[in-house]
Design a protein around this motif. Structure first.
Motif, PDB file in Angstrom:
ATOM      1  N   PRO A 183       0.874  -1.207   0.033  1.00  0.00           N
ATOM      2  CA  PRO A 183      -0.183   0.090   0.181  1.00  0.00           C
ATOM      3  C   PRO A 183       0.838   1.289   0.138  1.00  0.00           C
ATOM      4  O   PRO A 183       0.470   2.269  -0.256  1.00  0.00           O
ATOM      5  CB  PRO A 183      -0.704  -0.093   1.312  1.00  0.00           C
ATOM      6  N   THR A 184       2.217   1.230   0.672  1.00  0.00           N
ATOM      7  CA  THR A 184       3.024   2.396   0.653  1.00  0.00           C
ATOM      8  C   THR A 184       4.352   1.790   0.070  1.00  0.00           C
ATOM      9  O   THR A 184       4.588   0.712   0.320  1.00  0.00           O
ATOM     10  CB  THR A 184       3.303   3.082   1.831  1.00  0.00           C
ATOM     11  N   PRO A 185       5.063   2.715  -0.355  1.00  0.00           N
ATOM     12  CA  PRO A 185       6.644   2.451  -0.671  1.00  0.00           C
ATOM     13  C   PRO A 185       7.213   1.950   0.801  1.00  0.00           C
ATOM     14  O   PRO A 185       6.715   2.747   1.803  1.00  0.00           O
ATOM     15  CB  PRO A 185       7.145   3.652  -1.203  1.00  0.00           C
ATOM     16  N   ARG A 186       7.987   1.139   0.913  1.00  0.00           N
ATOM     17  CA  ARG A 186       8.594   0.487   2.174  1.00  0.00           C
ATOM     18  C   ARG A 186       9.776  -0.076   1.920  1.00  0.00           C
ATOM     19  O   ARG A 186      10.260  -0.584   0.952  1.00  0.00           O
ATOM     20  CB  ARG A 186       7.635  -0.232   2.737  1.00  0.00           C
ATOM     21  N   PRO A 187      10.799   0.055   2.821  1.00  0.00           N
ATOM     22  CA  PRO A 187      11.911  -0.668   2.849  1.00  0.00           C
ATOM     23  C   PRO A 187      11.695  -2.297   3.401  1.00  0.00           C
ATOM     24  O   PRO A 187      10.826  -2.337   3.883  1.00  0.00           O
ATOM     25  CB  PRO A 187      12.772  -0.041   4.303  1.00  0.00           C
ATOM     26  N   ALA A 188      12.851  -3.024   2.890  1.00  0.00           N
ATOM     27  CA  ALA A 188      12.747  -4.370   3.245  1.00  0.00           C
ATOM     28  C   ALA A 188      13.415  -4.455   4.558  1.00  0.00           C
ATOM     29  O   ALA A 188      14.788  -4.593   4.171  1.00  0.00           O
ATOM     30  CB  ALA A 188      13.262  -5.243   1.955  1.00  0.00           C
ATOM     31  N   THR A 189      13.060  -4.211   5.715  1.00  0.00           N
ATOM     32  CA  THR A 189      13.912  -4.325   6.921  1.00  0.00           C
ATOM     33  C   THR A 189      14.658  -5.549   7.113  1.00  0.00           C
ATOM     34  O   THR A 189      15.779  -5.358   7.345  1.00  0.00           O
ATOM     35  CB  THR A 189      12.966  -3.695   8.024  1.00  0.00           C
ATOM     36  N   LYS A 190      13.959  -6.592   7.243  1.00  0.00           N
ATOM     37  CA  LYS A 190      14.476  -8.003   7.477  1.00  0.00           C
ATOM     38  C   LYS A 190      15.705  -8.186   6.477  1.00  0.00           C
ATOM     39  O   LYS A 190      16.806  -8.939   6.972  1.00  0.00           O
ATOM     40  CB  LYS A 190      13.510  -8.920   7.426  1.00  0.00           C
ATOM     41  N   ALA A 191      15.481  -8.093   5.168  1.00  0.00           N
ATOM     42  CA  ALA A 191      16.599  -8.152   4.106  1.00  0.00           C
ATOM     43  C   ALA A 191      17.785  -7.319   4.433  1.00  0.00           C
ATOM     44  O   ALA A 191      18.856  -7.829   4.256  1.00  0.00           O
ATOM     45  CB  ALA A 191      16.099  -7.939   2.733  1.00  0.00           C
ATOM     46  N   GLU A 192      17.677  -5.963   4.931  1.00  0.00           N
ATOM     47  CA  GLU A 192      18.674  -5.197   5.230  1.00  0.00           C
ATOM     48  C   GLU A 192      19.460  -5.707   6.534  1.00  0.00           C
ATOM     49  O   GLU A 192      20.680  -5.563   6.492  1.00  0.00           O
ATOM     50  CB  GLU A 192      18.173  -3.761   5.747  1.00  0.00           C
ATOM     51  N   GLU A 193      18.733  -5.981   7.440  1.00  0.00           N
ATOM     52  CA  GLU A 193      19.344  -6.866   8.613  1.00  0.00           C
ATOM     53  C   GLU A 193      20.148  -7.965   8.306  1.00  0.00           C
ATOM     54  O   GLU A 193      21.393  -8.189   8.788  1.00  0.00           O
ATOM     55  CB  GLU A 193      18.347  -7.135   9.541  1.00  0.00           C
ATOM     56  N   PHE A 194      19.538  -8.683   7.291  1.00  0.00           N
ATOM     57  CA  PHE A 194      20.229  -9.856   7.170  1.00  0.00           C
ATOM     58  C   PHE A 194      21.441  -9.681   6.232  1.00  0.00           C
ATOM     59  O   PHE A 194      22.609 -10.343   6.746  1.00  0.00           O
ATOM     60  CB  PHE A 194      19.301 -10.896   6.121  1.00  0.00           C
ATOM     61  N   ILE A 195      21.315  -8.761   5.284  1.00  0.00           N
ATOM     62  CA  ILE A 195      22.634  -8.457   4.621  1.00  0.00           C
ATOM     63  C   ILE A 195      23.657  -7.792   5.309  1.00  0.00           C
ATOM     64  O   ILE A 195      24.794  -7.863   5.084  1.00  0.00           O
ATOM     65  CB  ILE A 195      22.295  -7.887   3.335  1.00  0.00           C
ATOM     66  N   ALA A 196      23.290  -7.035   6.351  1.00  0.00           N
ATOM     67  CA  ALA A 196      24.306  -6.204   7.092  1.00  0.00           C
ATOM     68  C   ALA A 196      25.386  -7.118   7.798  1.00  0.00           C
ATOM     69  O   ALA A 196      26.282  -6.809   7.876  1.00  0.00           O
ATOM     70  CB  ALA A 196      23.618  -5.414   8.103  1.00  0.00           C
ATOM     71  N   THR A 197      24.681  -8.396   8.255  1.00  0.00           N
ATOM     72  CA  THR A 197      25.662  -9.370   8.942  1.00  0.00           C
ATOM     73  C   THR A 197      26.318 -10.149   8.064  1.00  0.00           C
ATOM     74  O   THR A 197      27.285 -10.772   8.221  1.00  0.00           O
ATOM     75  CB  THR A 197      24.469 -10.251   9.881  1.00  0.00           C
ATOM     76  N   GLU A 198      25.952 -10.158   6.673  1.00  0.00           N
ATOM     77  CA  GLU A 198      26.538 -11.037   5.784  1.00  0.00           C
ATOM     78  C   GLU A 198      27.980 -10.427   4.891  1.00  0.00           C
ATOM     79  O   GLU A 198      28.697 -10.997   4.632  1.00  0.00           O
ATOM     80  CB  GLU A 198      25.553 -11.654   4.628  1.00  0.00           C
ATOM     81  N   LEU A 199      27.575  -9.149   4.703  1.00  0.00           N
ATOM     82  CA  LEU A 199      28.630  -8.234   4.119  1.00  0.00           C
ATOM     83  C   LEU A 199      29.977  -8.144   5.062  1.00  0.00           C
ATOM     84  O   LEU A 199      29.826  -7.503   6.156  1.00  0.00           O
ATOM     85  CB  LEU A 199      28.162  -7.068   3.899  1.00  0.00           C
ATOM     86  N   ASP A 200      31.093  -8.209   4.188  1.00  0.00           N
ATOM     87  CA  ASP A 200      32.361  -8.195   5.003  1.00  0.00           C
ATOM     88  C   ASP A 200      32.755  -6.718   4.469  1.00  0.00           C
ATOM     89  O   ASP A 200      33.391  -6.658   3.614  1.00  0.00           O
ATOM     90  CB  ASP A 200      33.230  -9.194   4.827  1.00  0.00           C
ATOM     91  N   TRP A 201      32.564  -5.581   5.461  1.00  0.00           N
ATOM     92  CA  TRP A 201      33.081  -4.291   4.626  1.00  0.00           C
ATOM     93  C   TRP A 201      34.403  -4.029   4.666  1.00  0.00           C
ATOM     94  O   TRP A 201      35.041  -3.260   4.081  1.00  0.00           O
ATOM     95  CB  TRP A 201      32.171  -3.336   5.566  1.00  0.00           C
ATOM     96  N   GLU A 202      35.278  -4.750   5.649  1.00  0.00           N
ATOM     97  CA  GLU A 202      36.485  -4.416   6.107  1.00  0.00           C
ATOM     98  C   GLU A 202      37.415  -5.175   4.846  1.00  0.00           C
ATOM     99  O   GLU A 202      38.300  -4.572   4.302  1.00  0.00           O
ATOM    100  CB  GLU A 202      37.144  -5.238   7.318  1.00  0.00           C
ATOM    101  N   SER A 203      37.058  -6.449   4.622  1.00  0.00           N
ATOM    102  CA  SER A 203      37.846  -7.065   3.619  1.00  0.00           C
ATOM    103  C   SER A 203      36.760  -7.818   2.420  1.00  0.00           C
ATOM    104  O   SER A 203      36.357  -8.943   2.568  1.00  0.00           O
ATOM    105  CB  SER A 203      38.782  -8.016   3.831  1.00  0.00           C
ATOM    106  N   PRO A 204      36.296  -6.878   1.700  1.00  0.00           N
ATOM    107  CA  PRO A 204      35.061  -7.469   0.925  1.00  0.00           C
ATOM    108  C   PRO A 204      35.412  -8.599  -0.056  1.00  0.00           C
ATOM    109  O   PRO A 204      36.579  -8.544  -0.817  1.00  0.00           O
ATOM    110  CB  PRO A 204      34.738  -6.162   0.013  1.00  0.00           C
TER     111      PRO A 204
END
Lengths: 762, 290
Positions: free
Chosen positions: B209-230
């Protein structure tokens, strides 16, 4: 009578170029500069605006119509209902089954119920809301197959729900074959999507008649039906063609003609009506949706043995051109192939869906999609190349059609297929905008698979099944300002196809005169027939030629009388003898004389089909075209990009090669649209997408570049050898694209338009 | 119908305070369609065409401030470097004519779930600047939409700008339509990498009904991405991300597409855009827009 402003306009008469050249259109500059006046631009002093109240229900009884509140609304001049129709409240192209305004029932959503005339279109629109219609809502009839066979359904018209049933039997209807393929194919409801909505201006005349300026495809058939509904003799209803913004069949049935004239005669004032885009979707007929059951049998070597087909065409609420769709659909049902045995049945039915009628490719689009799908299925079953299978079975001059008609003119079907097959293939896509999804950045190549597909068609040209199909032209030759000038006058509708250019070219070539003025098309000259069935260059072109030849004969007589020399030719403003010697200067010979001749052109006689066997010489000529489509499909998202769409078509003789090319480009785009996006979505008789926001037509990113091969194998029975051009490319493009998508995905895809849901199984 | 044409923002706000039922109009690409189709009959129109600050963009407190009426064409031409996701979304809006007139402010005002700019604004954590004679407030875009074609605006308020931090990482926008240009979104997805915050922003369009973020997807990927040594992402991670994005949607069946297709397509778009953005982050270089 005073003429309205902004119509008609003076077209350019200073262009040169005869038959076989591609001169500029006489209305081209006006159109490109945005100065061309369309019917929606018409204006008249003292005019009021008409508007139409339409039924919100696809099927309902009308208990009462209350107009008092609307009539009392300030600025409203008239509110009319069926009780105010002066003549018979019925019209129709084939059956007079359509009310001008609904009486005790409505049969489709959008059916006209009442009319308002007001000072301003906005006031008229508000007044429509004040008309009180008491409806009794009924269950709609919506399934075409049930409408054909289920006697328990409500009868929408006196004679039941079948408009026409046609059977065709050729050879052994029970023939058997080594290899058999079958399928059920469906086609959604396509719209003509012309850009200029329905519009016209009715001006009451002192003689009690009316002058109607409008956009239409066929002035005389409008005149006849309008006069009948108005209770006036035809000569009191005079029609003049205004600027037409496309037609594609959608202007063959009446829309605002009777309505605007009723209001104008009632008020004694000019009345303008102009639909907006949404109303336009309800104001004209669409292409018949179809469901088709096909079975093809072939030998192991790939020779067709038989075709069996049952086809259903949904005509919607009123008959319109449904009888012709059934005639064309069944007679063209096996395609441009030699088929020794056939058993074909077609039904055109009434339902409470939107009325369907004429659209480019009438009755041939549906079966071509089905039989060309079948040809690919058969090629797969045989392990044969799909182009080779088509070439092997292609009809040719001397072939016998499924109705027993011998093709007595060139029919280079095999060559058309060879030509598109042998064109170079495009390289893999590297342009980001060129992937499926286009500008929307959905893939950088992921999931993209390429496919190639073919589509070939046969389309009857001009009117068929025994109709005396003809056109009329009046040509006047005189000297104006020292220059010989010809005035060409026909009632033929220029709908964007370029007929005005062709008429000038023919007159230039036949009379050897540079300056050709075109009289505005109107009903003060004889019938030209419809700008449909790919027939105008053939029929009206033929009539212009005949009238020019008659004028030339009189010039020769004049020359013989003056100089005692037999002239045989008009060229470069000179009167020329058989040996090439100049007999006289045309301008000098004519002097003050005005030579005017009116002639008709009738095409060869055709015959009705036998009602039992469907045999007969029903058609006067066929057009043929072949397409090869190359597509990229994003198989994960179900998005399609047509990468290339090539066409070969035999046009007999290209009177104007550029215009022929334009017809092939435009027709191909319309066929592509049907393959992948164009559909009026109807649920329970209600249209869900009456706008260009949701009825999508191809953009420049959807329509790929085309290679076009134009063959000119003259038809000895047609003027200049011409063959109708406009329809075939619309028809063969659709199955070519569908077959290419199938080749890319391996999916059966039994319905067009093919949607992302079909490709992704969602 | 009354027609107000204020010369300054102060006048516009005064007019809006006095005539709460006045509908603001800038490019007119939404409002005029509604008027022409008789879907809406406002008592008054408030023309914002003369208000200079609504047609400008610039920097403010380190963020890009885009006046509410700045047309998409200028966002594409002038802000593609700082705001690549929004520029990519702007590129998919309508036709060139529409992009010359339509603006982000209009998209926000209409608050249609199908508005093209919303997913990009959500992914980039944009803030909406809202003004009235009572003062100015900032609303995070994720809190801006309150329902189908509804937003947080009070009757006396106008949208004056959006504020977006310049991109610190790769951004992507993808939109599915049933033709290759000039089409309303069947569904759309915006994605922005925020390496400075070690997180990924998302936005879904035409999927709820409204534009929205995919919060759980954001949380999931935040833990999966290695920002220090990509390192390159495993396909299973991309697919999980896609599935979570699809789960965040609550689409409907309508004339443009089925709910099932929208979910399916969002999963594909999410997977692909994350893959493209992460590749860029790994050193593929920034993708140019338009």
């Amino acid at each position: 009578m005073s003429a309205p402003a902004r119509s008609p306009q003076v077209l350019d008469d200073k262009i040169s170029g005869g038959i076989g050249a591609s001169p500029q259109r006489p209305d081209g500059t006006l159109k490109v500069r945005g100065e061309f006046a369309y019917a929606s631009d018409l204006w008249h002093e003292n005019m009021v605006w008409g508007a139409t109240l339409r039924s919100p229900h696809p099927h309902a009884g009308i208990r009462s119509i209350g107009i008092a509140k609307a009539l009392a609304y300030p600025g409203v001049h008239a509110v009319l209902t069926h009780a105010d129709v002066p003549g018979e409240n019925a019209y129709g192209l084939k059956h007079q089954d359509t009310p001008v305004l609904a009486e005790d029932r409505v049969r489709y959503q959008g059916e006209p119920v009442a009319l308002v005339a007001a000072d301003h279109p906005e006031i008229a629109r508000q007044a429509l809301k004040l008309i009180e219609v008491d409806y009794e809502v009924w269950e709609p009839v919506t399934d075409m197959e049930r409408a054909a066979h289920d006697e328990t359904l409500p009868r929408l018209h006196e004679n039941g729900n079948v408009v026409r049933h046609q059977r065709i039997v050729k050879g052994d209807p029970d023939a058997r074959a080594d290899v058999v393929v079958s399928g059920v194919y469906e086609l959604g409801m396509q719209d003509q999507a012309f850009l200029g909505p329905e519009a016209g201006l009715a001006v009451p005349a002192e003689d009690g008649g009316v002058d109607l300026y409008l956009a239409t495809q066929w002035l005389h058939v409008d005149q006849k039906q309008t006069a009948h509904a108005l209770g006036l003799p035809v000569e009191k209803v005079r029609l003049t063609l205004s600027g037409v913004g496309g037609a594609f069949g959608g202007r063959e049935d009446l829309s605002m003609q009777v309505h605007s004239c009723m209001l104008a005669l009632h008020l004694g004032r000019p009345v303008k009506m102009s639909y907006n885009r949404e109303e336009s979707f309800f104001g004209h007929v669409h292409r018949h949706p179809a469901r088709m059951y096909y079975e093809h049998g072939a030998t192991k070597d790939g020779d067709l043995v038989y075709v069996k087909a049952r086809m259903y065409f949904d005509g919607g609420a009123y008959a319109s051109k449904t009888p012709v769709v059934v005639g064309n659909g069944t007679t063209l049902s096996v395609g441009p192939y030699n088929v020794p045995n056939a058993h074909i049945e077609g039904w055109g039915v009434y339902s409470n869906n939107p009325t369907c009628g004429a659209m480019r490719g009438l009755g041939a689009v549906q079966p071509t999609y089905a039989y060309e799908s079948q040809m690919d299925k058969l090629a797969t079953a045989l392990g044969m190349d799909p182009a080779e299978l088509r070439i092997r079975n292609a009809m040719s001059e001397g072939s016998t059609t499924v109705t027993g008609q011998v093709v007595d003119f060139p029919a280079p079907v095999a060559e058309l297929v060879r030509r598109v097959r042998d064109m170079p293939l495009p390289p893999p896509n590297t342009d980001e905008l060129g992937f499926p999804g286009g500008a929307a950045n959905t893939t950088h190549g992921e999931g993209v698979v390429r496919g190639i597909g073919y589509g070939v068609t046969i389309k009857n040209i001009a009117y068929a099944e025994g109709l005396d199909d003809y056109s009329t032209a009046r040509v006047r030759l005189q000297v104006i300002g020292g220059e010989p000038t010809a005035l060409v006058h026909t009632a033929a509708a220029e709908v964007g196809q370029g007929l005005v250019t062709v008429q000038q070219q023919i007159a230039r070539s036949e009379l050897g005169v540079e300056r050709i003025t075109l009289h505005t098309s109107d009903t003060s000259v004889g019938d030209a027939g419809s700008s449909s069935a790919s027939r105008q260059t053939y029929l009206t072109g033929g009539a212009v030629r005949n009238a020019c030849l008659a004028v030339a004969e009189r010039v020769y007589a004049l020359a013989a009388e003056r100089f005692g020399v037999e002239a045989t030719n008009l060229s470069g403003g000179k009167v020329v003898a058989a040996d090439g010697a100049v007999v006289a200067d045309l301008a000098e010979l004519l002097g003050e004389d005005v030579i005017e001749e009116t002639r008709e052109y009738h095409h060869r006689k055709t015959y009705p089909l036998d009602p039992e066997t469907g045999q007969g010489n029903a058609h006067v000529q066929y057009g043929f075209s072949a397409h090869r489509a190359v597509v990229d499909v994003d198989t994960e998202l179900g998005l399609v990009k047509v990468v290339q769409l090539d066409c070969a078509q035999d046009v007999g003789k290209a009177i104007n090669p550029d215009a022929v090319l334009g017809q092939i480009h435009g027709g191909s785009a319309q066929g592509l649209g049907l393959a992948v996006m164009e559909e009026i979505q109807v649920t329970d008789g209600v249209v869900r997408n009456p706008s260009f926001t949701d009825y999508l037509i191809p953009t420049i990113l959807d329509m790929p570049p085309m290679r076009v091969d134009i063959l000119e194998r003259p038809d000895p029975h047609a003027p200049y050898g011409v063959r109708g051009v406009g329809e075939p490319p619309t028809i063969s493009a659709t199955p070519a694209v569908a077959n290419a998508i199938r080749a890319a995905t391996g999916l059966e895809l039994p319905r067009v338009p093919i949607k992302p849901e079909h490709l992704t199984g969602t | 119908m009354d027609f107000f044409r204020p010369d300054s923002l102060a006048e516009a706000l005064a007019a809006k305070a006095e005539h709460a039922d006045a509908v603001p109009i800038a490019g007119g690409t939404d409002v005029m369609v509604e008027l022409n189709f008789d879907h809406r009959r406002p008592a008054a129109l408030l023309d914002l065409g003369r208000i200079v600050e609504l047609h400008e963009h610039g920097r403010q407190d380190g963020k890009v401030r885009i006046g509410a009426a700045v047309p998409y064409a200028r966002i594409i031409d002038e802000l593609g470097r700082e705001l690549p996701g929004l520029a990519m979304a702007a590129r998919t809006v309508g036709s060139p004519q529409i992009r010359n007139r339509g603006s982000v402010g209009g998209n926000l005002g209409a608050a249609s779930p199908a508005g093209d700019s919303h997913p990009a604004l959500l992914a980039a954590n944009a803030e909406v600047e809202i003004a009235s004679i009572r003062g100015t407030r900032m609303v995070p875009v994720k809190d801006f939409y309150t329902g189908v074609k509804r937003n947080v605006l009070a009757p006396d308020e106008l949208i004056t700008a959006v504020h977006i931090a310049p991109a610190t990482g790769a951004q992507q926008f993808s939109k599915v339509g049933t033709r290759n240009a000039m089409v309303i979104a069947v569904c759309a997805f915006g994605l922005a990498l925020h390496p400075d915050q070690k997180r990924v922003g998302t936005g879904l369009g035409s999927a709820a009904p409204t534009p929205r973020p995919a919060t759980k997807a954001e949380e999931f990927i935040a833990t999966e991405l290695d920002w220090e040594s990509p390192k390159p992402l495993a396909d299973s991670v991309l697919r999980r991300f896609g599935a979570l994005v699809a789960e965040a949607a609550s689409p409907i069946d309508d004339v443009r597409g089925s709910a099932a297709y929208r979910r399916h397509a969002l999963a594909v778009l999410a997977r692909r855009t994350l893959g493209w953005a992460w590749s860029e982050h790994l050193g593929g270089g920034r993708r140019a827009c338009a």
